[in-house]
Structure formats: structure tokens, C-alpha cells
Design an enzyme around this catalytic site. Structure first.
Site, PDB file in Angstrom:
ATOM      1  N   SER A   1      20.597  11.102  23.446  1.00 54.24           N
ATOM      2  CA  SER A   1      19.541  10.247  22.937  1.00 54.24           C
ATOM      3  C   SER A   1      18.431  11.102  22.333  1.00 54.24           C
ATOM      4  O   SER A   1      18.691  11.915  21.444  1.00 54.24           O
ATOM      5  CB  SER A   1      19.030   9.321  24.051  1.00 54.24           C
ATOM      6  OG  SER A   1      18.293   8.249  23.518  1.00 54.24           O
TER       7      SER A   1
ATOM      8  N   HIS B   1      24.827   3.612  27.237  1.00 56.49           N
ATOM      9  CA  HIS B   1      24.101   4.695  26.581  1.00 56.49           C
ATOM     10  C   HIS B   1      24.028   5.917  27.478  1.00 56.49           C
ATOM     11  O   HIS B   1      23.609   5.843  28.638  1.00 56.49           O
ATOM     12  CB  HIS B   1      22.700   4.201  26.217  1.00 56.49           C
ATOM     13  CG  HIS B   1      21.899   5.164  25.398  1.00 56.49           C
ATOM     14  ND1 HIS B   1      22.407   5.869  24.339  1.00 56.49           N
ATOM     15  CD2 HIS B   1      20.580   5.525  25.479  1.00 56.49           C
ATOM     16  CE1 HIS B   1      21.471   6.616  23.802  1.00 56.49           C
ATOM     17  NE2 HIS B   1      20.347   6.428  24.487  1.00 56.49           N
TER      18      HIS B   1
END
Length: 390
Positions: A202, A336
Site C-alpha cells: 500500500s 488488501h
């Protein structure tokens, strides 16, 4: 066994050895506007790239452009860098201009000496084999990323001043470089500084991508789900937004955090005027090894912007006859920053085996997606002729 071919090693040597004086002067101003991805095989003055020396100079030009308009300036190696090793902690001491800082990283390593390592931003979200060391890097200590109020805070800015042009991503890349400096000067750690990779997910994946682009000593760059500001191109992200998709764009990202230089703020509403996009951030890694892991289920990351951007980036490895050093893998079914071992485990292992462990087992020539991108064609955005440079 060497992880790179003789031709690729020659290219890396050429890039590292060419002097700035032998390259064209850096351009003044951003140049012509383009709605499509700028051509990495043409200097900004229009001259073509047709040799390895040209490519080395073009990478310098692209790095200058990125640092000028988006990332901020990466300072050179400080006047003093040293390391001290105790337990599982490596302390890096840095002095420059009468100021000094220190920071530490924790290292989990196998027994023996001269082992490879992966520097993990924050924590390792990918599986690191037991015969590879993991260096855990608290990048927030170097440059904070806690919203707009954290601009200019962290040990990097303690050394260079809170008004320094570098955004957090550049400051983190500087921190990675200092870790490698300390590994080189502290052999007691037992890590081979010529076999170092970098990873993060990320926002930390953006950091890993930029570190790989700006620090030539990184052998293997492993950004995971870095999306906008990492493996996604701004121009394609804007196109996705125009199609009604909820994707992060440059104009939004600068309001969220301080990852980029303040200089970027004046360009985010006119991205087409910039002489680069993030396929050229990736291109600064070429022909070193890059394996990009993306999530086919996350619209916000720019699922098409990463696919198109890395499809364009891949052409730079093609020109250098180094496609075995490039991988892009976009899969779905995972949350994620959770690593989908059943889908990407074999690919990741192949990259680590070849470029860090030097066993050269497994396929590292990868470009695949599980996402249906419809009629989208990366070549529409990157319709350049690919020269033969190697």
C-alpha cells in the site's frame, strides 16, 4: 551463479559508470503536454535513445524530472555514515552539515554470513524465505506520514531542514540507502549488501517502488498493492475516474498525505503537462529486477491504471533484452495487503531465488492479470517504437 545475464550486467555497469558530464544538460521546464504516456525512449529535447549510454543518460533525465516535479530532491550520500551491530539491531549513524541523527533497524537473519536480505517498509507483508534475512525498517521514523500536518517531520528533516523539497517517499528512499551504506561498512552483520531487495504494501509499497527507482544498489524491488503513486500511472487513473470509477487520483492523493514534494501540488490538476508518468518511475529500475504485485479487486488502487502503466513500463525491459527481470501479477480474492500465496507464491519465490539466492529457478518473465479490463489496450497509451539497446 549470477542472477543477471552478461548483457544485463553490462547495462547496469554502464548506468552506474557514466558521468553526468557526458549526458545532455537537464531540460528546463516540463516540455510539451501529452494526454498519453510520455515516451521514455526519447530525450525531452526530442533526440532518440539508441545506445546503452543514451539509456543511462535518459534515466538520469527521468530521475531529474521526477525529483523536480513530483518526488523532491534526493540528497547525495552524507559526509559520514556508520553502523553498529548489537543483538538483532543495526544502528545507523549519519552526520551532515554539523547535524547528526541515528536510527535503528531490526534484522531477523539465518545463521552464517554473506546472506541476502529484504528491507521491509513497516513489516514484511510477503513471505520471506528462512534463508533470506528480513530487515524491518520503520520508515515513519525517517519521514512521518500522518496527514498534512506531518510535512517536514522526521529524522530526515532533522538533518536537512523541515523545508526540504523531498516528500516522504524520497526521504524513505534516502533511509534505505543509508541502511545499505551501514551494511557495507559493518560486515559483522553478516549480510551481503550486493544482494538486497526492498518491499512494502500500500503506502509502503509506494515507498518500495520509489526506493527501487532511486537507489541503484537494490537488486530486487517488490512493491505490493502500491496503486496510485506507485505502480499506477496518473494519466490512466484520471481516465478511470472519467469512466465513473472510484480511483485515487493525483489531485486527491496530495490532500491525503505528504508522500510527494510540495512542488507536485501545482501540477496535480494538469497531469498531462508533466514530462513523465509512473511507467518511468518503474523504468528507473530497469534492467534490475522488479516484481509488481497488484490486487484485481481494489478499484481505489487503479486496477486498470496499474495494468496499463506496468504494460508500458515493461517495454523498457524489452528494449534492454531483460524481460526475465520484470514481473507484473494482478490477482484477486485476497484482502488488501494479505499475500495470496496460492496465486503469487511461486512467482515471488522465483524472483527471490533468482535475484537474491542466485539459484535461477522458476519463471520470472511474468505479465498477467485476472481482471477483465474490457477493451482497454496498454499500447493505446504507449504506442512507441521499442529500440534495441542491449
Amino acid at each position: 551463479m549470477k542472477p543477471f545475464s552478461a548483457a544485463v550486467l553490462l547495462i547496469i555497469s554502464s548506468i552506474n559508470s557514466i558521468s553526468a558530464q557526458s549526458c545532455p544538460a537537464f531540460p528546463i521546464g516540463p516540455g510539451p503536454s501529452s494526454q498519453y504516456l510520455p515516451n521514455p525512449f526519447i530525450f525531452q529535447n526530442g533526440d532518440p535513445i539508441d545506445s546503452l549510454d543514451d539509456w543511462a543518460c535518459r534515466q538520469r533525465e527521468m530521475s531529474h524530472q521526477l525529483q523536480t516535479y513530483e518526488l523532491g530532491t534526493l540528497p547525495p550520500k552524507p559526509s559520514s555514515v556508520s553502523g553498529s551491530w548489537s543483538g538483532n539491531s543495526l544502528t545507523i549513524n549519519v552526520s551532515e552539515g554539523g547535524k547528526s541523527i541515528s536510527f535503528s533497524v531490526s534484522i531477523n537473519k539465518p545463521g552464517g554470513t554473506n546472506v541476502p536480505a529484504i528491507i521491509a517498509f513497516g513489516f514484511a507483508s510477503i513471505p520471506v524465505p528462512s534463508n533470506v534475512a528480513t530487515i524491518t525498517f520503520d520508515n515513519n521514523l525517517i519521514a512521518q506520514q500522518d496527514g498534512q500536518g506531518s510535512r517536514g517531520r522526521g529524522k530526515f528533516y532533522d538533518l536537512y531542514g523541515s523545508g526540504h523539497s523531498a516528500g516522504a517517499l524520497t526521504a524513505w528512499a534516502w533511509g534505505v540507502a543509508r541502511i545499505i551504506d551501514a551494511l557495507e561498512s559493518t560486515p559483522a552483520v553478516g549480510i551481503d549488501p550486493t544482494r538486497v531487495g526492498v518491499t512494502g504494501c500500500s503506502r509502503n509499497g509506494k515507498g518500495a517502488m520509489v526506493a527501487g527507482a532511486l537507489e541503484q544498489r537494490i537488486v530486487l524491488t517488490l512493491p505490493q498493492e502500491s496503486g496510485a503513486g506507485g505502480s499506477a500511472c496518473w494519466r490512466i487513473g484520471n481516465w478511470q475516474k472519467q469512466q465513473g470509477q472510484n480511483v485515487q487520483t493525483a489531485s486527491q492523493i496530495v490532500q491525503e498525505n505528504v508522500w510527494f514534494s510540495p512542488a507536485f501540488n501545482s501540477h496535480v490538476n494538469n497531469i498531462n503537462s508533466l514530462p513523465f508518468d509512473h511507467h518511468m518511475v518503474a523504468g528507473l529500475v530497469a534492467p534490475r529486477a522488479l516484481y509488481v504485485m497488484e490486487n484485481a479487486d481494489m478499484e481505489w488502487l487503479g486496477w486498470t491504471a496499474t495494468y496499463g502503466c506496468m504494460g508500458a513500463a515493461r517495454k523498457q525491459w524489452e528494449a534492454l533484452d531483460a524481460l526475465d527481470s520484470f514481473g507484473y501479477s494482478q490477482v484477486g480474492g485476497n484482502s488488501h495487503c494479505s499475500f495470496p500465496s496460492s496465486k503469487q507464491g511461486t512467482e515471488l519465490a522465483a524472483f527471490i531465488n533468482k535475484f537474491l539466492l542466485k539459484t535461477c529457478s522458476g519463471n520470472t518473465k511474468i505479465f498477467r492479470t485476472e481482471k477483465n479490463h474490457g477493451s482497454f489496450n496498454p499500447d493505446t497509451w504507449a504506442g512507441w517504437d521499442v529500440p534495441v539497446l542491449a
